[in-house]
Design a protein around this motif. Structure first.
Motif, PDB file in Angstrom:
ATOM      1  N   PRO A 191     -54.754  31.361  -4.192  1.00  0.00           N
ATOM      2  CA  PRO A 191     -54.559  30.265  -5.137  1.00  0.00           C
ATOM      3  C   PRO A 191     -53.084  30.025  -5.462  1.00  0.00           C
ATOM      4  O   PRO A 191     -52.737  29.028  -6.031  1.00  0.00           O
ATOM      5  N   SER A 209     -53.340  29.899 -16.937  1.00  0.00           N
ATOM      6  CA  SER A 209     -53.670  29.385 -15.605  1.00  0.00           C
ATOM      7  C   SER A 209     -55.163  29.200 -15.524  1.00  0.00           C
ATOM      8  O   SER A 209     -55.921  30.141 -15.724  1.00  0.00           O
ATOM      9  N   GLY A 210     -55.557  28.013 -15.201  1.00  0.00           N
ATOM     10  CA  GLY A 210     -56.987  27.742 -15.210  1.00  0.00           C
ATOM     11  C   GLY A 210     -57.607  27.941 -13.846  1.00  0.00           C
ATOM     12  O   GLY A 210     -56.943  28.273 -12.862  1.00  0.00           O
ATOM     13  N   ALA A 211     -58.902  27.701 -13.785  1.00  0.00           N
ATOM     14  CA  ALA A 211     -59.604  27.819 -12.512  1.00  0.00           C
ATOM     15  C   ALA A 211     -59.186  26.664 -11.610  1.00  0.00           C
ATOM     16  O   ALA A 211     -58.751  25.618 -12.078  1.00  0.00           O
ATOM     17  N   ARG A 212     -59.364  26.901 -10.339  1.00  0.00           N
ATOM     18  CA  ARG A 212     -59.062  25.821  -9.397  1.00  0.00           C
ATOM     19  C   ARG A 212     -60.344  25.106  -9.039  1.00  0.00           C
ATOM     20  O   ARG A 212     -61.408  25.685  -9.069  1.00  0.00           O
ATOM     21  N   ASP A 213     -60.223  23.878  -8.634  1.00  0.00           N
ATOM     22  CA  ASP A 213     -61.441  23.208  -8.182  1.00  0.00           C
ATOM     23  C   ASP A 213     -61.657  23.520  -6.702  1.00  0.00           C
ATOM     24  O   ASP A 213     -60.931  24.291  -6.097  1.00  0.00           O
ATOM     25  N   GLY A 267     -58.753  23.331  -4.318  1.00  0.00           N
ATOM     26  CA  GLY A 267     -57.518  24.026  -4.652  1.00  0.00           C
ATOM     27  C   GLY A 267     -56.660  23.275  -5.633  1.00  0.00           C
ATOM     28  O   GLY A 267     -55.536  23.672  -5.926  1.00  0.00           O
ATOM     29  N   LEU A 283     -55.905  21.448  -9.481  1.00  0.00           N
ATOM     30  CA  LEU A 283     -55.937  21.956 -10.851  1.00  0.00           C
ATOM     31  C   LEU A 283     -57.292  21.671 -11.473  1.00  0.00           C
ATOM     32  O   LEU A 283     -57.843  20.595 -11.309  1.00  0.00           O
ATOM     33  N   GLY A 284     -57.791  22.646 -12.177  1.00  0.00           N
ATOM     34  CA  GLY A 284     -59.086  22.475 -12.815  1.00  0.00           C
ATOM     35  C   GLY A 284     -58.937  21.969 -14.234  1.00  0.00           C
ATOM     36  O   GLY A 284     -57.892  21.459 -14.621  1.00  0.00           O
ATOM     37  N   PRO A 285     -59.998  22.148 -15.013  1.00  0.00           N
ATOM     38  CA  PRO A 285     -59.918  21.659 -16.389  1.00  0.00           C
ATOM     39  C   PRO A 285     -58.872  22.446 -17.188  1.00  0.00           C
ATOM     40  O   PRO A 285     -58.530  23.572 -16.855  1.00  0.00           O
ATOM     41  N   ALA A 286     -58.418  21.827 -18.271  1.00  0.00           N
ATOM     42  CA  ALA A 286     -57.383  22.454 -19.091  1.00  0.00           C
ATOM     43  C   ALA A 286     -57.950  23.709 -19.746  1.00  0.00           C
ATOM     44  O   ALA A 286     -59.048  23.704 -20.278  1.00  0.00           O
ATOM     45  N   THR A 287     -57.168  24.762 -19.704  1.00  0.00           N
ATOM     46  CA  THR A 287     -57.619  26.036 -20.267  1.00  0.00           C
ATOM     47  C   THR A 287     -56.637  26.477 -21.340  1.00  0.00           C
ATOM     48  O   THR A 287     -55.434  26.379 -21.160  1.00  0.00           O
ATOM     49  N   PRO A 300     -49.368  26.425  -2.917  1.00  0.00           N
ATOM     50  CA  PRO A 300     -49.645  25.033  -3.313  1.00  0.00           C
ATOM     51  C   PRO A 300     -50.401  24.298  -2.218  1.00  0.00           C
ATOM     52  O   PRO A 300     -50.108  24.455  -1.046  1.00  0.00           O
ATOM     53  N   ARG A 301     -51.407  23.556  -2.622  1.00  0.00           N
ATOM     54  CA  ARG A 301     -52.206  22.825  -1.663  1.00  0.00           C
ATOM     55  C   ARG A 301     -51.988  21.347  -1.867  1.00  0.00           C
ATOM     56  O   ARG A 301     -51.874  20.875  -2.976  1.00  0.00           O
ATOM     57  N   ARG A 309     -53.339  17.641  -2.060  1.00  0.00           N
ATOM     58  CA  ARG A 309     -54.632  17.032  -2.351  1.00  0.00           C
ATOM     59  C   ARG A 309     -54.943  16.042  -1.261  1.00  0.00           C
ATOM     60  O   ARG A 309     -54.075  15.295  -0.809  1.00  0.00           O
TER      61      ARG A 309
END
Lengths: 255, 504
Positions: free
Chosen positions: A247, A189-193, A196, A198-202, A250-251, A253
């Protein structure tokens, strides 16, 4: 000696970094800790094996392979060898997604082979060819044709010509192999931007076999705009540093 | 060339044990009566004629062997013989139902002259069991007439007129009722007609008749329609002793490649499509084709490409007793200007292009692909896999908006979206849980929806349901691209969920 051999030697010397004492010709990942463990980076002239930790993590493994392929400088081409049935099982490479992960469509060639031994033959042919092509072969499952003798020929072909070859397996296998490094990749699970999303692929990388250093485990994230890896903080730390919102909910966009 | 007993020869070839003087007739239905359509030599010697009713023939000669007519098989056989004649010249045309026309302009010297060519052709056909008559002349009409109605021979150049004059009018390839009409008018031989004025002839007997006359005498051109495309460049080699080893064949191909490259270099061209025709000693022909992405002239490269192709299709190319003619032809060529090579290293592009050619030769052109974006918003059609050897136009870059930190399109797309079971908190919202391949995933983050409507203007079955795409991340960190098919309420009451792609 021929002039071309002299020039190859010059190339090798240029790419060596005397400060670190790194070996000639390795693909640096950009994360100092990993590069140090690998002895400078992923060695050219060798095979490297990648496999997902569990079948559900195959997308992450494929993404990691593509990210490594796009790290090579210049307009080096990549050949992706896929067995025909693998496309039904795990999907075919998707052009727009490749562009967005950092590997432009002009740089990739796809070869669909009917059988696994054809995949290894094509990989050997490509490694023997003098065009500098990164080869990634997707192998569905181990079998008599992907055993030590077959892959040893690949490793020899890679060593003679300095090519870079990746074997992406659908299921990790513990069989002995002549690969220089062996990785197990899992998605994390990556960081959120900020909104809220999805952030970059982790990726959670586990180096299972390494000829030049220790085996260890790292978390990296892939910045596809700048095409660099960077170390990732574990999720616990990231969530606390966020804006306090939950987090897990679900948010939507905006827009 | 006239295969005078094609129908019966086809039958008798297959029967090794038939006695040589067995009378054989082929029977077909003409106007609801069984009549003889073809005879072999023994039956003709007995006095039977084509067109006799079967009952009468049987009454006269009870020992007559009879077979049913099969014009399709005869046509196929004629085609096969024409392909075999390719070894003499590439310009081979059919003259149905039982004739073949070859244009041997300029290649008769390879066989020792025209009369030797005739004799050689008749001898080879006789070995294979076909009775034939071969004639060579300046015009198609004259050759055809001499083969059928005169003594088969090589008509010397300019001797068309003397040869044609004594022949009957049926030799001009006109319909039999027209021949009867002319006979009523007292015209039986070509000599009768040659001196008459043309306009009344055309008026009374039709323009077709005058055209045939002109074609026979060479006043009008009659082109041959070749069965196979005639190559622009060709190099071939004949062997007195047929060769069968693959290594030898490849060596010959390399040698022919060298000859071809000299021809191509003189014109400043390179070959894009090459074909090797292997003529077996017993008549069968194998043709192998290879294509390249960039025009090529190098003999060593040509040999490697054919080595890969033979490795892929080798079993089908059985040499039998050996190949006695091998021909390399360039079917498609393109301009190739000489390029200044650098001092240091070979160009990587040329090597890559050759690698692509070799992989295409081994696995087939369609298996080596490049991804070209298409101008459509439907995800599965947004990219097309095009053979890497094809020269497609420069492509524009994608226009997919990207305003988040992660990519919005998956790296892998399933050809058929996989149905999943998903539960959403709100009917319009993203799923909170979904089951894919029997594993339950809990969604921790979702982005979306991205609404993609199908192309309503193309759909005529009424099942173009709008899709709401979500990028979701599960608790384990797996990121997938899901969509809900059908707008809740407006299009569907029970919308279904599908998984379309995987992210990194």
């Amino acid at each position: 000696m021929f002039l071309s051999n002299h020039l190859k030697l010059l190339d090798h010397l240029k790419s060596a970094d005397p400060a670190r004492g790194t070996p000639l010709c390795a693909l640096r990942l950009g994360v100092p800790v990993i590069d140090a463990a690998l002895g400078g980076g992923l060695l050219f002239g060798a095979l490297h094996e990648l496999s997902p930790r569990a079948p559900m993590h195959f997308g992450a493994a494929a993404g990691f392979a593509l990210a490594l392929a796009s790290l090579r400088q210049g307009s080096k081409q990549t050949l992706w060898i896929q067995q025909e049935f693998a496309a039904t099982e795990a999907g075919a490479l998707y052009g727009p997604g490749l562009d967005l992960i950092g590997l432009a469509s002009e740089r990739i060639l796809i070869l669909r082979v009917p059988r696994a031994e054809d995949a290894l033959w094509a990989m050997e042919e490509t490694l023997k060819c003098r065009a500098a092509v990164t080869v990634i072969a997707e192998l569905r499952n181990g079998g008599p044709w992907t055993d030590l003798t077959a892959t040893r020929r690949l490793a020899l072909a890679a060593r003679e010509n300095g090519g870079l070859g990746f074997l992406l397996r659908h299921r990790s296998s513990a069989a002995p192999s002549p690969a220089a490094t062996r990785w197990e990749i899992a998605a994390v699970s990556g960081a959120r931007d900020r909104f809220g999303g999805l952030g970059p692929a982790t990726f959670a990388l586990t180096l299972v076999k390494n000829r030049r250093g220790p085996c260890a485990r790292w978390l990296v994230l892939w910045n596809h705009h700048e095409r660099v890896f960077s170390p990732a903080l574990s999720l616990g730390v990231a969530a606390a540093a966020g804006d306090g919102s939950n987090p897990a909910r679900p948010r939507r966009r905006a827009g | 060339m006239w295969l005078r007993r094609l129908a019966t020869d086809r039958i008798l070839r297959g029967r090794a044990a038939a006695p040589a003087d067995l009378p054989l007739a082929i029977v077909g239905e003409i106007k609801n009566a069984h009549r003889l359509t073809a005879l072999n030599d023994a039956a003709a010697a007995l006095g039977l004629k084509v067109g006799t009713a079967l009952a009468d023939a049987r009454a006269m000669y009870p020992g007559l062997a009879v077979e049913a007519a099969d014009p399709a098989a005869d046509r196929l056989l004629l085609g096969a013989i024409a392909d075999w004649c390719d070894r003499f010249t590439p310009l081979v045309g059919l003259d149905p139902p039982d004739g073949i026309i070859l244009d041997v302009t300029g290649c008769a010297h390879l066989f020792g002259g025209e009369s030797d060519l005739c004799r050689d052709l008749m001898r080879r056909l006789a070995i294979q069991g076909f009775r034939s008559r071969v004639a060579v002349a300046d015009t198609v009409g004259c050759a055809s007439a001499v083969a059928r109605y005169g003594t088969p021979a090589a008509v010397p150049s300019g001797g068309v007129r003397e040869i044609l004059l004594p022949l009957p009018l049926a030799a001009l390839r006109i319909a039999s009722d027209l021949v009867a009409l002319l006979a009523e008018a007292g015209l039986r031989k070509i000599a009768d007609v040659i001196a008459l004025p043309r306009a009344p002839l055309a008026a009374r007997f039709g323009a077709e008749f005058v055209r045939r006359l002109d074609q026979a005498f060479g006043r009008e051109d009659e082109p041959i329609t070749p069965r196979l495309p005639v190559p622009a460049y060709m190099a071939e080699r004949r062997f007195a002793d047929p060769i069968a080893l693959e290594a030898d064949v490849l060596g010959i191909i390399e040698h022919l490649g060298g000859e071809l490259s000299r021809l191509l270099q003189a014109r400043g061209e390179g070959a894009r499509r090459l074909q090797v025709a292997l003529f077996r000693a017993d008549g069968k022909v194998h043709r192998i084709e290879v294509g390249t992405g960039e025009p090529v002239r190098d003999a060593a490269r040509v040999r490697r490409l054919f080595a890969e192709r033979l490795a892929a299709v080798g079993d089908a190319c059985d040499p039998g007793f050996g190949f006695d003619v091998i021909r390399l032809s360039a079917l498609a060529t393109e301009r190739l200007d000489p390029v200044q090579t650098g001092l240091a290293r070979d160009s990587g592009e040329a090597e890559l292009s050759h690698l692509v050619d070799r992989l295409s030769a081994r696995f087939g052109e369609r298996r080596v692909q490049r991804l070209i974006p298409q101008n459509t918003h439907i995800p599965e059609l947004a990219v097309a896999a095009v053979p890497a050897q094809a020269k497609s136009a420069r492509f524009e870059s994608y226009a997919v908006e990207q305003d988040s930190l992660g990519p919005v399109r998956p790296i892998r797309l399933f050809e058929w979206p996989e149905a999943i079971e998903a539960i959403a908190a709100v009917p319009d919202g993203p799923p909170v849980r979904f089951r894919w391949r029997r594993v339950l995933h809990e969604v921790t983050a979702a982005e979306g929806p991205e609404r993609i409507a199908m192309e309503w203007w193309r759909d005529d079955k009424g099942n173009a349901l709008t899709r709401d795409y979500f990028r979701v991340e599960s608790r384990e960190g797996v990121r997938v691209w899901l969509y809900r098919e059908g707008l809740y309420g407006r299009e569907e009451t029970q919308p279904r969920w599908f998984l379309h792609g995987l992210f990194a």
